[in-house]
Design a protein around this motif. Structure first.
Motif: not given
Length: 259
Positions: A68-95
């Motif tokens: 998915e990276f070539r499509e979803l992480r191909s721009s700064a905006e797309g990378t930020a959106t993708y990373d927010k989803a990862v961070e939200a998942a990790v933080n939900a579990l950790a908290s």
């Protein structure tokens, strides 16, 4: 339910299964995005005491779906959106206040290992393999996930994982502090669920209060504060404390009721 994720309850145990065995349970953007909602549902459900996180088939997860990276992480905006989803998942579990247990067989790599590290406990089958591989992709790892890893295995071992991208077996992972228990593959389910049932038999007021305090320590808090005092006072005035003391003095198993 989101494609690639199964969620089920069995009595007091909730189970989140990464279910893309044909892709070694690689975690898609939609799967990352679904995890916080599932965690919130577990936290709200008074009948559930523990969340088990696992993978379908022979693997836990080979990591994020790089396809998915070539499509979803191909721009700064797309990378930020993708990373927010990862961070939200990790933080939900950790908290989570309720405990979480990662039950690992096969590959537990990259984003899969990120989810396992965010869980409270990790039980692994002999033959499982662990690795965190941003250095193979030119990615700098998330801050919160790096902090969790350093807290778990120490800075030297965190550097080993993150800078080399090498994989280690379950026994080495346990020696490094990444894994709590390593068991034979055919007894992984039984051993994990035995431990999960032990957690369910303890005072949930104690477990959730201590999980909140541990999270504060991992986040860098060095001293007690008013919130910690409030958590401890609530436990002392709760029904579980009275029952625990009475059971000890009566020499009987406690019957905790806090949910």
């Amino acid at each position: 339910m989101t494609d690639g994720i199964e969620f089920a309850r069995d009595g007091e145990i909730a189970r989140l299964t990464l279910n893309r065995p044909e892709k070694l349970n690689a975690v898609s953007f939609d799967m990352w995005s679904a995890i916080p909602g599932i965690v919130a549902e577990v936290e709200r459900d008074p009948s559930v005491t523990v969340l088990v996180l696992t993978g379908a088939g022979e693997n836990f997860s080979a990591g994020a779906d790089i396809g998915e990276f070539r499509e979803l992480r191909s721009s700064a905006e797309g990378t930020a959106t993708y990373d927010k989803a990862v961070e939200a998942a990790v933080n939900a579990l950790a908290s989570m206040r309720k405990p979480s247990v990662a039950m690992v067989r096969g590959h537990c790599i990259g984003g899969g290992c990120q989810l396992a590290v965010a869980s409270d406990f990790r039980f692994a089958a002999e033959g499982a393999r662990f690795g965190i591989t941003p250095a193979k992709l030119g990615i700098v790892y998330h801050f919160d996930s790096t902090r969790q890893l350093v807290s778990l295995v120490g800075p030297a071992n965190a550097r080993y994982f993150l800078l080399s991208g090498l994989l280690v077996d379950a026994v080495r992972a346990r020696e490094m502090g990444l894994v709590n228990e390593v068991v034979a593959a055919d007894s992984l389910e039984e051993s994990t669920l035995d431990f999960v049932r032990t957690l369910g038999s303890r005072s949930q007021a104690s477990i959730r209060g201590m999980n909140r305090i541990i999270a504060k320590i991992v986040a860098g808090q060095a001293e007690s504060d008013a919130k910690v005092a409030e958590i401890r006072a609530a436990a002392v005035h709760g029904e579980d404390y009275a029952e625990g003391v009475a059971a000890f003095l009566d020499r009987r198993p406690p019957r905790f009721t806090y949910r």
